[in-house]
Design a protein around this motif. Structure first.
Motif: not given
Length: 158
Positions: A133-137, A115-116, A107-108, A125-127
């Protein structure tokens, strides 16, 4: 070299590393991370390292580059991934003076691409959804520690 269809993607990643090496310097401002606790993610932008890029490929480009640059993984492992048709996305950034490349986390790649492209944190993050899914935490501390994320900025008027 038509028998080596992965080479154009490897070249794109190597070009990203080259461009990253000459990107302007930018200092980290870690105090701005506090904005993540006080502002809506729709009003925030992550400042990424100079020259940051994402190279998406149908080939194991992160492993191929890693095998040649750092011997990690081994050339044998990278070759096995190439024969197996493993697709990989590579993240390129500069930590200090050194350009770096690594395999993107699940997901990164789409998050970094958003962001770029100038999207807010919320938009990026919606994508991500479902298994990708990227584990943002988990990702954010690693991204800050490795110098991929340098700061957080609030949108004008936020």
């Amino acid at each position: 070299l038509q028998d080596e269809p992965y080479l154009p993607d490897v070249a794109r990643a190597e070009w990203a590393l080259h461009q990253c090496a000459g990107a302007p310097d930018q200092s980290a401002d870690l105090a701005t991370l506090a904005l993540l606790t006080t502002h809506d993610p729709a009003q925030l932008h992550l400042v990424l390292a100079p020259g940051c890029a994402v190279v998406c490929s149908a080939w194991p480009i992160a492993s191929i580059l890693g095998a040649h640059l750092d011997a990690s993984p081994s050339l044998e492992e990278a070759g096995a991934q190439l024969r197996a048709g493993v697709a990989q996305d590579a993240v390129v950034w500069r930590a200090g003076w050194r350009p770096r490349v690594r395999l993107a986390l699940a997901g990164e790649a789409p998050v970094l691409a958003g962001l770029l492209a100038g999207g807010s944190l919320a938009q990026a993050l919606e994508v991500c959804d479902g298994a990708a899914a990227l584990d943002f935490g988990q990702w954010l501390p690693m991204a800050v520690q490795t110098g991929l994320v340098l700061a957080v900025q609030a949108a004008a008027g936020a």
